[in-house]
Design an enzyme around this catalytic site. Structure first.
Site, short mmCIF file in Angstrom:
data_model
loop_
_atom_site.label_atom_id
_atom_site.label_comp_id
_atom_site.label_asym_id
_atom_site.label_seq_id
_atom_site.Cartn_x
_atom_site.Cartn_y
_atom_site.Cartn_z
NE ARG A 121 38.41 67.80 45.95
CZ ARG A 121 37.75 69.37 45.15
NH1 ARG A 121 36.33 69.66 46.88
NH2 ARG A 121 37.65 70.46 44.41
CE LYS A 143 45.38 45.82 44.48
NZ LYS A 143 46.07 44.65 43.22
CD GLU A 184 40.83 35.94 42.99
OE1 GLU A 184 42.39 35.20 43.78
OE2 GLU A 184 41.49 36.04 41.58
CE LYS A 220 43.04 41.57 48.96
NZ LYS A 220 42.38 41.54 47.54
CD GLU A 230 49.16 46.03 44.75
OE1 GLU A 230 49.64 46.92 44.31
OE2 GLU A 230 49.40 44.88 44.55
NE ARG A 234 46.98 44.69 48.10
CZ ARG A 234 45.74 45.83 48.45
NH1 ARG A 234 45.93 46.93 49.37
NH2 ARG A 234 44.52 45.12 48.01
CG ASN A 238 49.82 40.45 42.34
OD1 ASN A 238 48.11 40.50 42.96
ND2 ASN A 238 50.46 41.57 42.44
CG HIS A 241 46.28 37.10 40.44
ND1 HIS A 241 46.21 36.35 40.77
CD2 HIS A 241 44.92 38.10 40.20
CE1 HIS A 241 44.80 36.01 41.60
NE2 HIS A 241 44.01 37.37 40.52
CG HIS A 245 45.98 39.54 35.37
ND1 HIS A 245 46.75 40.60 36.67
CD2 HIS A 245 45.21 39.78 36.29
CE1 HIS A 245 46.01 40.82 36.87
NE2 HIS A 245 44.92 40.53 37.43
CG HIS A 255 40.03 37.24 37.43
ND1 HIS A 255 41.17 37.87 36.93
CD2 HIS A 255 39.99 37.34 38.97
CE1 HIS A 255 41.84 38.58 38.34
NE2 HIS A 255 41.57 37.76 39.31
N1 LIG Z 1 39.19 44.96 43.84
C1 LIG Z 1 40.39 43.55 43.91
O1 LIG Z 1 41.28 44.01 44.68
C2 LIG Z 1 39.48 43.34 43.35
C3 LIG Z 1 40.31 41.35 43.00
C4 LIG Z 1 39.63 40.62 42.02
C5 LIG Z 1 38.65 41.07 41.18
N2 LIG Z 1 38.39 42.64 41.20
C6 LIG Z 1 37.21 42.53 40.35
O2 LIG Z 1 36.14 41.75 40.90
C7 LIG Z 1 34.94 41.77 39.19
C8 LIG Z 1 34.63 39.85 38.84
O3 LIG Z 1 33.92 39.94 40.01
P1 LIG Z 1 32.76 38.37 40.70
O4 LIG Z 1 33.44 37.31 40.26
O5 LIG Z 1 32.30 38.82 41.93
O6 LIG Z 1 32.36 38.84 38.93
P2 LIG Z 1 30.99 40.21 39.04
O7 LIG Z 1 31.07 41.39 40.71
O8 LIG Z 1 31.09 40.98 37.84
O9 LIG Z 1 29.32 39.35 39.16
C9 LIG Z 1 29.34 38.30 38.42
C10 LIG Z 1 27.97 38.39 38.22
O10 LIG Z 1 26.65 37.96 38.91
C11 LIG Z 1 25.95 38.98 39.08
N3 LIG Z 1 25.58 38.49 40.90
C12 LIG Z 1 26.48 39.35 42.08
N4 LIG Z 1 26.00 38.87 43.16
C13 LIG Z 1 24.84 37.26 42.69
C14 LIG Z 1 24.44 36.82 43.62
N5 LIG Z 1 24.51 36.94 44.86
N6 LIG Z 1 23.98 35.62 43.22
C15 LIG Z 1 23.59 35.75 41.99
N7 LIG Z 1 23.81 36.43 41.02
C16 LIG Z 1 24.74 37.09 41.42
C17 LIG Z 1 26.36 39.93 38.92
O11 LIG Z 1 25.67 40.79 39.58
C18 LIG Z 1 27.26 39.91 37.79
O12 LIG Z 1 25.91 39.86 37.09
C19 LIG Z 1 36.04 42.19 38.35
O13 LIG Z 1 35.53 43.29 37.98
C20 LIG Z 1 37.73 41.95 39.33
O14 LIG Z 1 38.12 42.94 38.13
C21 LIG Z 1 38.39 43.11 42.09
ZN LIG Z 2 42.44 38.05 40.84
#
Ligand SMILES: NC(=O)c1ccc[n+]([C@@H]2O[C@H](COP(=O)([O-])OP(=O)(O)OC[C@H]3O[C@@H](n4cnc5c(N)ncnc54)[C@H](O)[C@@H]3O)[C@@H](O)[C@H]2O)c1
Ligand SMILES: [Zn+2]
Length: 349
Positions: A121, A143, A184, A220, A230, A234, A238, A241, A245, A255
């Site tokens: 928890r 999030k 972003e 941010k 949100e 906040r 978006n 987005h 999306h 993304h």
């Molecule tokens: N929580 C939130 O508010 C929020 C906001 C935006 C996006 N997201 C989420 O984030 C994800 C996308 O994140 P992302 O763009 O970082 O992609 P990702 O986390 O999928 O990373 C992309 C690839 O790069 C690799 N990687 C990570 N660090 C690396 C490095 N230093 N060098 C080389 N490769 C590396 C990862 O292992 C992965 O295979 C999605 O799942 C999305 O839904 C969440």
């Molecule tokens: Zn985004």
């Protein structure tokens, strides 16, 4: 070192640290605490090296650190991928005083946060954000989510106590991950920091990461501190987005690419509704960053349905974020005809 705090009702709930060479510095990553005996360090193949170095450094401070490599990419966010993680934590006999450290991009930190919020928890989660998108967006704001059918449909709000951003790591990112994160970061500038937009206008994709990260994180952190759950501002995050999306879900593009296209469409909505007069300039800038400005071939009717669903699920209600000016967002009701025109402006017709 730069620090940003996330405040909730005036209380600090999360701290973001930006520096060089800190990803495996145990004293930067974990605030010393007497009741912490264990740290489970979650990573993916691409971040295993950093996670191992951090684990070894934590061990030297007397913490039992266990590196756990999870499936790569978005696969880590499958609900099925969680049970083996929880079972590993059982084996380690983790307690409430221990810490989950997520070392990776947004997918990995989304899962680390979800595991932290749900195991026993709630145990402390800390992130080392290793992608630009993760650093400026996913890791900040509390999030957490996994994917069940659709993306991010199951999750909770829970802040990591600390987010560590190591610019030395980000400097080594492959160009595609820089591009994806730039979408972003540019969004952050468009809604909250015109200087960041100018920085991209001057340097294109080679904009210095130190300043990009600092400014985008600043936007941010400020928006989230203002409005954790949100209900109001906040929603500005978006921008791009709602349509982005829908195109992402229909086409399967990344993304960052989807947000880039979504921002072009949102620029059109802004122009049509509040007379935003820099939509063309925004499109040129997105193109200069090597990001797409038109969608791949998708079914326009299905995209419109998804846009309407997204609008309904959004806290802003059936509304969308527009720009009155760069740095001045607003949330508006937008009718279907305007959405159709916006979709047409990104070749979805
Ligand atoms: N929580 C939130 O508010 C929020 C906001 C935006 C996006 N997201 C989420 O984030 C994800 C996308 O994140 P992302 O763009 O970082 O992609 P990702 O986390 O999928 O990373 C992309 C690839 O790069 C690799 N990687 C990570 N660090 C690396 C490095 N230093 N060098 C080389 N490769 C590396 C990862 O292992 C992965 O295979 C999605 O799942 C999305 O839904 C969440
Ligand atoms: Zn985004």
């Amino acid at each position: 070192m730069r620090r940003y705090l996330i405040l909730e009702a005036g209380r600090t709930v999360s701290e973001i640290v930006i520096d060089r060479g800190v990803a495996d510095d145990p004293l930067v990553v974990l605030e010393p605490r007497a009741d912490r005996a264990n740290a489970a360090v979650l990573c993916q193949a691409a971040t295993r090296g950093v996670a191992e170095r951090l684990g070894a450094a934590l061990a030297r401070t007397g913490i039992v650190a266990t590196v756990i490599e999870l499936p790569d990419g978005e696969a880590v966010k499958a609900l099925d991928a969680l049970e083996p993680i929880y079972r590993r934590l059982n084996d380690l006999a983790l307690t409430r005083g221990d810490t989950i450290v997520g070392v990776g991009g947004g997918a990995l930190t989304d899962v680390a946060g979800f595991v932290g919020a749900t195991y026993l928890r709630g145990v402390e989660a800390v992130y080392v954000a290793t992608t630009l998108l993760g650093a400026v967006d996913a890791a900040i704001g509390g999030k957490t989510a996994v994917n069940v059918g659709g993306k991010n449909l199951v999750g909770v709000f829970a802040h990591p106590t600390r987010v560590v951003i190591d610019l030395d790591l980000l400097d080594q990112l492959p160009p595609d991950l820089i591009r994806q994160g730039s979408a972003e970061a540019l969004k952050a500038g468009l809604i909250g920091d015109p200087e960041l937009v100018s920085l991209y206008a001057r340097h294109g994709i080679d904009a210095p990461l130190d300043e990009v990260v600092d400014r985008a994180v600043g936007v941010k952190a400020a928006v989230v501190s203002d409005d954790f759950r949100e209900h109001g501002n906040r929603a500005f995050l978006n921008y791009g987005h709602t349509i982005g999306h829908a195109i992402e879900a229909e086409s399967g593009i990344s993304h960052g690419d989807a947000v880039a296209i979504g921002m072009v469409a949102a620029g059109t909505v802004s122009q049509l509704t509040v007379g935003f007069n820099r939509a063309g300039e925004q499109r040129d800038l997105i193109e200069r960053l090597g990001l797409p400005t038109v969608a791949p071939q998708v079914d326009a009717a299905r995209v419109l349905d998804l846009v309407n669903l997204d609008k309904k699920r959004d806290v802003a209600g059936t509304r969308m974020v527009v720009l009155e000016e760069i740095g001045r967002p607003a949330v508006l009701n937008v009718d279907d005809a305007t959405v159709r025109a916006a979709l047409a402006s990104v070749d979805v017709a």
